[in-house]
Scaffold this motif. Structure first.
Motif, PDB file in Angstrom:
ATOM      1  N   ALA A 281     -14.885  44.344 -15.290  1.00  0.00           N
ATOM      2  CA  ALA A 281     -15.992  43.653 -15.831  1.00  0.00           C
ATOM      3  C   ALA A 281     -16.165  44.169 -16.971  1.00  0.00           C
ATOM      4  CB  ALA A 281     -16.423  42.223 -15.234  1.00  0.00           C
ATOM      5  N   HIS A 282     -16.981  46.021 -16.845  1.00  0.00           N
ATOM      6  CA  HIS A 282     -17.027  46.678 -18.108  1.00  0.00           C
ATOM      7  C   HIS A 282     -16.409  46.974 -18.256  1.00  0.00           C
ATOM      8  CE1 HIS A 282     -20.235  49.943 -18.981  1.00  0.00           C
ATOM      9  NE2 HIS A 282     -19.362  49.935 -19.883  1.00  0.00           N
ATOM     10  N   GLY A 283     -14.708  47.664 -17.926  1.00  0.00           N
ATOM     11  CA  GLY A 283     -14.330  48.001 -19.007  1.00  0.00           C
ATOM     12  C   GLY A 283     -13.332  47.059 -19.731  1.00  0.00           C
ATOM     13  N   LEU A 284     -13.348  45.714 -19.500  1.00  0.00           N
ATOM     14  CA  LEU A 284     -12.443  44.968 -20.169  1.00  0.00           C
ATOM     15  C   LEU A 284     -13.695  44.005 -21.135  1.00  0.00           C
ATOM     16  CD1 LEU A 284     -10.664  42.355 -20.638  1.00  0.00           C
ATOM     17  CD2 LEU A 284     -11.700  40.989 -19.027  1.00  0.00           C
ATOM     18  N   LEU A 285     -14.941  44.293 -21.463  1.00  0.00           N
ATOM     19  CA  LEU A 285     -15.812  43.976 -22.450  1.00  0.00           C
ATOM     20  C   LEU A 285     -16.253  44.766 -23.461  1.00  0.00           C
ATOM     21  CD1 LEU A 285     -18.258  40.739 -20.724  1.00  0.00           C
ATOM     22  CD2 LEU A 285     -16.328  40.751 -21.746  1.00  0.00           C
ATOM     23  N   ALA A 286     -16.251  46.275 -23.055  1.00  0.00           N
ATOM     24  CA  ALA A 286     -15.994  46.830 -23.921  1.00  0.00           C
ATOM     25  C   ALA A 286     -15.586  47.228 -24.732  1.00  0.00           C
ATOM     26  CB  ALA A 286     -15.912  48.725 -22.940  1.00  0.00           C
ATOM     27  N   ILE A 287     -13.822  47.146 -24.932  1.00  0.00           N
ATOM     28  CA  ILE A 287     -13.260  46.637 -25.624  1.00  0.00           C
ATOM     29  C   ILE A 287     -13.351  44.878 -26.328  1.00  0.00           C
ATOM     30  CG2 ILE A 287     -10.840  46.096 -26.176  1.00  0.00           C
ATOM     31  CD1 ILE A 287     -10.094  48.486 -24.105  1.00  0.00           C
ATOM     32  N   GLU A 288     -13.136  44.099 -25.408  1.00  0.00           N
ATOM     33  CA  GLU A 288     -13.154  42.486 -26.115  1.00  0.00           C
ATOM     34  C   GLU A 288     -15.018  42.318 -27.080  1.00  0.00           C
ATOM     35  OE1 GLU A 288     -10.615  40.806 -25.917  1.00  0.00           O
ATOM     36  OE2 GLU A 288      -9.185  42.091 -25.055  1.00  0.00           O
ATOM     37  N   ARG A 289     -15.437  42.663 -26.437  1.00  0.00           N
ATOM     38  CA  ARG A 289     -16.684  41.924 -26.958  1.00  0.00           C
ATOM     39  C   ARG A 289     -16.378  42.679 -28.551  1.00  0.00           C
ATOM     40  NH1 ARG A 289     -22.015  44.828 -27.074  1.00  0.00           N
ATOM     41  NH2 ARG A 289     -21.496  47.167 -26.669  1.00  0.00           N
ATOM     42  N   GLN A 290     -16.616  43.636 -29.013  1.00  0.00           N
ATOM     43  CA  GLN A 290     -16.093  44.311 -29.912  1.00  0.00           C
ATOM     44  C   GLN A 290     -14.617  43.460 -30.661  1.00  0.00           C
ATOM     45  OE1 GLN A 290     -15.741  48.781 -30.332  1.00  0.00           O
ATOM     46  NE2 GLN A 290     -15.393  48.439 -28.160  1.00  0.00           N
ATOM     47  N   ARG A 291     -14.067  42.958 -29.910  1.00  0.00           N
ATOM     48  CA  ARG A 291     -12.894  41.610 -30.960  1.00  0.00           C
ATOM     49  C   ARG A 291     -13.945  40.610 -31.752  1.00  0.00           C
ATOM     50  NH1 ARG A 291      -9.010  42.421 -27.659  1.00  0.00           N
ATOM     51  NH2 ARG A 291      -7.941  44.135 -29.495  1.00  0.00           N
ATOM     52  N   TYR A 292     -14.286  40.037 -30.285  1.00  0.00           N
ATOM     53  CA  TYR A 292     -15.379  38.253 -30.565  1.00  0.00           C
ATOM     54  C   TYR A 292     -16.367  39.079 -30.847  1.00  0.00           C
ATOM     55  CZ  TYR A 292     -10.283  37.911 -29.075  1.00  0.00           C
ATOM     56  OH  TYR A 292      -9.272  37.651 -28.917  1.00  0.00           O
ATOM     57  N   ALA A 293     -16.489  39.771 -31.843  1.00  0.00           N
ATOM     58  CA  ALA A 293     -18.143  40.272 -32.263  1.00  0.00           C
ATOM     59  C   ALA A 293     -18.806  39.397 -32.802  1.00  0.00           C
ATOM     60  CB  ALA A 293     -17.802  41.217 -33.238  1.00  0.00           C
ATOM     61  N   GLY A 294     -18.501  37.560 -32.498  1.00  0.00           N
ATOM     62  CA  GLY A 294     -19.461  37.073 -33.037  1.00  0.00           C
ATOM     63  C   GLY A 294     -19.796  36.005 -31.651  1.00  0.00           C
ATOM     64  N   TYR A 295     -19.757  36.607 -30.799  1.00  0.00           N
ATOM     65  CA  TYR A 295     -19.560  35.575 -29.192  1.00  0.00           C
ATOM     66  C   TYR A 295     -20.552  35.856 -28.804  1.00  0.00           C
ATOM     67  CZ  TYR A 295     -16.914  32.798 -25.728  1.00  0.00           C
ATOM     68  OH  TYR A 295     -16.503  31.595 -25.567  1.00  0.00           O
ATOM     69  N   ALA A 296     -21.488  35.107 -28.565  1.00  0.00           N
ATOM     70  CA  ALA A 296     -22.650  35.785 -27.894  1.00  0.00           C
ATOM     71  C   ALA A 296     -22.895  35.631 -26.162  1.00  0.00           C
ATOM     72  CB  ALA A 296     -23.972  34.102 -27.791  1.00  0.00           C
ATOM     73  N   ASP A 297     -21.914  34.501 -25.674  1.00  0.00           N
ATOM     74  CA  ASP A 297     -21.864  34.386 -24.531  1.00  0.00           C
ATOM     75  C   ASP A 297     -21.030  36.428 -24.391  1.00  0.00           C
ATOM     76  OD1 ASP A 297     -21.376  31.889 -25.931  1.00  0.00           O
ATOM     77  OD2 ASP A 297     -20.592  31.537 -23.911  1.00  0.00           O
ATOM     78  N   LEU A 298     -20.162  36.627 -24.858  1.00  0.00           N
ATOM     79  CA  LEU A 298     -19.377  37.745 -23.606  1.00  0.00           C
ATOM     80  C   LEU A 298     -20.642  39.459 -24.063  1.00  0.00           C
ATOM     81  CD1 LEU A 298     -15.479  37.982 -25.925  1.00  0.00           C
ATOM     82  CD2 LEU A 298     -17.005  37.329 -23.344  1.00  0.00           C
ATOM     83  N   HIS A 299     -21.669  39.257 -24.611  1.00  0.00           N
ATOM     84  CA  HIS A 299     -22.464  39.850 -25.356  1.00  0.00           C
ATOM     85  C   HIS A 299     -23.343  39.791 -24.126  1.00  0.00           C
ATOM     86  CE1 HIS A 299     -21.226  41.259 -28.602  1.00  0.00           C
ATOM     87  NE2 HIS A 299     -20.945  40.421 -29.149  1.00  0.00           N
ATOM     88  N   LEU A 300     -23.847  38.421 -23.352  1.00  0.00           N
ATOM     89  CA  LEU A 300     -24.691  38.007 -22.686  1.00  0.00           C
ATOM     90  C   LEU A 300     -24.211  38.180 -21.500  1.00  0.00           C
ATOM     91  CD1 LEU A 300     -27.519  36.625 -22.035  1.00  0.00           C
ATOM     92  CD2 LEU A 300     -26.046  34.535 -21.737  1.00  0.00           C
ATOM     93  N   ILE A 301     -22.940  38.327 -21.055  1.00  0.00           N
ATOM     94  CA  ILE A 301     -22.003  38.810 -20.226  1.00  0.00           C
ATOM     95  C   ILE A 301     -22.009  40.317 -19.437  1.00  0.00           C
ATOM     96  CG2 ILE A 301     -20.084  38.558 -18.379  1.00  0.00           C
ATOM     97  CD1 ILE A 301     -19.592  36.107 -19.408  1.00  0.00           C
ATOM     98  N   TYR A 302     -22.017  40.556 -20.843  1.00  0.00           N
ATOM     99  CA  TYR A 302     -22.239  42.565 -20.934  1.00  0.00           C
ATOM    100  C   TYR A 302     -23.163  42.819 -20.706  1.00  0.00           C
ATOM    101  CZ  TYR A 302     -20.636  47.010 -22.525  1.00  0.00           C
ATOM    102  OH  TYR A 302     -20.372  48.079 -22.829  1.00  0.00           O
ATOM    103  N   GLY A 303     -24.346  42.555 -20.684  1.00  0.00           N
ATOM    104  CA  GLY A 303     -25.711  42.661 -20.494  1.00  0.00           C
ATOM    105  C   GLY A 303     -25.805  42.048 -18.634  1.00  0.00           C
ATOM    106  N   GLU A 304     -25.283  41.356 -18.092  1.00  0.00           N
ATOM    107  CA  GLU A 304     -25.332  40.925 -16.876  1.00  0.00           C
ATOM    108  C   GLU A 304     -24.988  42.079 -16.501  1.00  0.00           C
ATOM    109  OE1 GLU A 304     -24.085  37.316 -15.795  1.00  0.00           O
ATOM    110  OE2 GLU A 304     -25.003  35.892 -17.390  1.00  0.00           O
ATOM    111  N   ILE A 305     -23.380  43.029 -16.559  1.00  0.00           N
ATOM    112  CA  ILE A 305     -23.043  43.565 -15.956  1.00  0.00           C
ATOM    113  C   ILE A 305     -23.683  44.953 -16.267  1.00  0.00           C
ATOM    114  CG2 ILE A 305     -20.139  44.527 -16.418  1.00  0.00           C
ATOM    115  CD1 ILE A 305     -19.710  42.729 -17.308  1.00  0.00           C
TER     116      ILE A 305
END
Length: 787
Positions: A281-305
């Motif tokens: 999950a960390h590896g996936l969001l390390a990339i994808e949260r930059q692609r979808y920079a305005g997607y709050a859900d991804l930043h929140l999930i990344y924080g949980e990870i």
């Protein structure tokens, strides 16, 4: 007079429980209604006709698009709104009727806002904005056996396609079809609750959907959108491993520009979190949260990870990033405002060390941040987002981390910010009460602060006729007090309030037991419950145990009718325990039954006693717990061979904060034989809390010797090594304070300690458990079994 502006088109089957609510909510518009019934066997058609709808009958052919298309040529209105029976308007109807006549003729499709309910709480919503409004007789139709898509023209699989619908089953969102990103947003908001977990559990929708999706994949092998929806359906069915496989395969074939891709990333990472596959999950969001920079859900999930991996400072920053994803109408001002609000001591502490950290995301992404930002700008998306990810949920997560690190004032401020965003968000209320308790506030002071917080909200909401009332607020205050262990204060507010707050009777009784108001609890049982309920009929397990505890701690027997109402397999156990607890000093109760019946009763009583002991410890009735524990040990010594039962009880005590009582019991067990890995860890943690790192290290190592997979013990041992290393360096620095090498080593070890302490290895104690640590704790000393 019926308007010719807007008509509502629906397909239904057996929706008598939802249809009237839907039609009532749209009744003010007075438009035409076409309802295509695909084979209802209940009152659905009758209800539809009662509201003046035109009912069309069609045979169900396992094809949603075919059913949707039946009514479209019959439209007599300029605009068509497609709905499902489990949806209903919650705001914007009047605004919509004023809006539609002014839509430019070049615009033929409009988005609306839909709030999908994913739980019973006020803030548990997923927000998305699909195209549901379109002009009639403009060549639009639906295509697709399931998750049908709005298309225009004669193409079967191509043409213009837009997102049609989205559903959720609690964690995971199904995004149906392809969104049209540039369509205007109409001022209509609709709620949908057909995919609540409780609703899914009662129906057959997921199995039906899976069957149709499998047929679609048979016709179109490897189609990533269908694979994505298969994954969501597996989530609804609780088949999480299969969901992960479907999401993974879908992601491999989904193009970057696919509008549902961001939601796929969101749901896939949630599945990975459920499976505890943190690194993936960390590896996936390390990339994808930059692609979808305005997607709050991804930043929140990344924080949980990050938090699960012990990277708490980075987790805090990710949660803070989520709050910058709020509506961008005044983006620069908003970001500055949020930054100012969240720039507390903890945040400043993080920023001071920011230069010392190396962000791994850029290397993982294989691109510079500038390139990632450019790509995100190109992918303009109306995200499917869980309500509160960009506000109260993120602030609550930040408050929790600040609390854990000891920044209590900042934590309280963050919880208050969460309540500013959503006053009914329970985790923010309980978090605020928790941090106030640890800050040394009295229960009365905590109550006053919480009440003032609600009154402040009420003052700003006076103009809103639908705003929550003072009574509503008092419920949140009372529940927050109880969650922090302030049971006496919670009961005081309940008794002072004349508005009959909607607190469940079983909660009220539980709080009385926790507050040790046992005589009041007995009177409450006699006053509140009917004779049928007093007899123990139709009770949940915890309710039954609480009722029995109420009588036993008052040194009374439960009634024969109460025991007779128990499950057949437990009745003899209840009878044995009831007699045992009221046999005075005599523990060997006379029993004339045959050996097999006695054995079955003893087995039932032994198993039942575990549930009762857990509840007794939870309510703080340790004297009673000791009494039951000792008597069970005497009449059934075999159940504690090797100290297994004693170690189990010690774990129950420890997790509820009775750490001294647990440690005493474990030390006694150690003197009689070996401890298991869990017991060794708890004892090691108790020793670590007192600063005896060398002894704690030995116990953690022994736990790993019993169970090499005991990750908590492994992390504890690592922290002990760091603590011991720091102690040596500090000692040397007293002799050589100017030694730069030693200073550098100390700084490095302190950074490692912060990271190691961030790993969730220690038992989490909240306010209630912290109170128990300070309370008088009964010593659980075993009687001599030979005596």
């Amino acid at each position: 007079m019926q308007n010719r502006l807007l008509g509502i088109h629906m397909i239904v089957q057996n929706e008598e429980h939802h249809l009237a609510r839907c039609l009532d909510s749209f009744k003010p518009i007075g438009g035409e209604w076409f309802i295509t019934d695909t084979g209802s066997t209940d009152r659905t058609p009758e209800i539809a006709r009662h509201y003046g709808a035109t009912v069309l009958h069609a045979r169900w052919d396992d094809d949603f698009a075919h059913a949707r298309n039946i009514s479209l040529p019959l439209a007599g209105t300029e605009w068509i709104l497609c709905l499902d029976a489990d949806e209903y308007a919650i705001q914007g109807l009047e605004e919509l009727l004023n809006y539609l006549p002014n839509v430019h003729r070049s615009v033929s499709r409009l988005r609306i806002t839909i709030e999908n309910r994913i739980g019973e709480g006020a803030g548990e919503r997923v927000i998305f904005q699909p195209v549901r409004l379109f002009r009639a007789h403009q060549g639009y139709r639906y295509a697709g056996r399931i998750h049908e898509q709005l298309v225009r023209g004669d193409t079967k699989d191509g043409g213009e396609q837009e997102r049609n619908d989205s559903n959720t089953n609690g964690f995971f969102t199904r995004e149906e079809g392809w969104p049209a990103e540039n369509e205007p947003l109409a001022p209509l908001c609709v709620a949908h609750d057909g995919y609540l977990p409780s609703t899914i559990a009662q129906g057959h929708k997921p199995l039906r959907n899976l069957k149709l999706l499998q047929r679609e994949l048979a016709d179109h092998p490897g189609q990533p959108f269908h694979l994505y929806n298969v994954g969501v359906t597996y989530c609804q069915l609780g088949r999480i491993e299969q969901a992960a496989e479907a999401f993974s395969e879908s992601l491999l074939h989904t193009p970057l520009h696919a509008p549902y891709r961001s939601t796929l990333i969101r749901d896939y990472t949630k599945v990975l979190l459920t499976l505890e596959r943190w690194d993936e999950a960390h590896g996936l969001l390390a990339i994808e949260r930059q692609r979808y920079a305005g997607y709050a859900d991804l930043h929140l999930i990344y924080g949980e990870i990050l938090e699960q991996q012990g990277l708490e400072e980075r987790a805090y920053k990710s949660y803070a990033r989520a709050t910058t994803c709020q509506e961008r109408s005044n983006e620069t001002f908003l970001k500055d405002k949020i930054k100012a609000k969240t720039q507390g001591i903890y945040q400043e502490d993080i920023e001071q060390r920011k230069k010392q950290e190396s962000e791994s995301e850029e290397s993982l992404a294989g691109k510079s941040p500038n390139n990632a930002d450019m790509e995100a700008a190109r992918i303009k998306t109306h995200y499917v987002t869980e309500k509160g990810c960009d506000s109260y949920k993120a602030y609550t997560a930040m408050g929790r981390l600040a609390h854990k690190r000891g920044y209590l004032q900042e934590s309280a401020h963050l919880y208050s910010m969460a309540l500013e965003s959503e006053i009914t968000y329970v985790p923010a209320w309980t978090g605020l009460a928790d941090v106030l308790q640890q800050s040394g506030e009295t229960d009365e002071s905590i109550a006053d602060t919480l009440i003032a917080r609600w009154k402040e909200h009420s003052t700003t909401m006076n103009a809103d006729p639908g705003a929550a009332t003072y009574k509503d607020g008092m419920v949140y205050v009372v529940l927050a007090l109880a969650s922090s262990g302030a049971y006496g204060q919670a009961l005081k507010l309940l008794h002072e309030d004349n508005r009959n707050m909607p607190i469940k009777h079983e909660d009220h009784l539980y709080w009385m037991l926790c507050a040790n108001k046992v005589s009041d609890a007995l009177q409450y049982v006699r006053d509140q419950w009917s004779e049928q309920h007093s007899a123990g009929m139709n009770l949940q397990p915890d309710q039954r145990v609480d009722r029995a505890l109420t009588y036993w701690v008052n040194e009374l027997s439960v009634s024969e009718s109460f025991m007779a109402a128990a499950e057949p397999k437990q009745r003899e156990g209840w009878k044995l325990l009831n007699g045992l607890l009221h046999a005075g000093e005599q523990v060997h109760v006379k029993d004339d039954r045959n050996a097999e019946t006695r054995y079955q009763a003893l087995a039932a009583a032994t198993e039942l006693s575990k549930d009762i002991l857990i509840r007794a410890v939870q309510t703080g009735q340790l004297a009673f717990a000791r009494k039951l524990y000792e008597k069970m040990a005497i009449i059934n010594p075999q159940h504690d061979e090797g100290g297994v039962h004693s170690q189990w009880l010690a774990a129950v005590l420890y997790r509820q904060g009775f750490t001294m009582a647990a440690a005493d019991l474990l030390i006694q067990c150690m003197s009689q034989g070996d401890l298991d890995a869990e017991s060794l860890f708890y004892l090691g943690e108790a020793v670590y809390a007192k600063g005896h790192y060398d002894q704690a290290l030995i116990l953690f190592q022994q736990a790993l010797g019993r169970d090499s997979e005991q990750q908590q013990a492994r992390a504890g041992a690592a922290v002990c090594y760091i603590q011991l290393g720091l102690a040596v360096i500090r000692l040397e620095l007293t002799r050589s304070p100017a030694d730069k090498v030693l200073v550098a080593q100390q700084t490095a070890l302190e950074q490692q300690l912060r990271a190691a302490e961030g790993i969730p290895w220690r038992t989490v104690f909240h306010a209630k458990e912290r109170r128990n640590q300070l309370a008088d704790q009964t010593h659980f000393i075993m009687h001599d079994r030979e005596g």
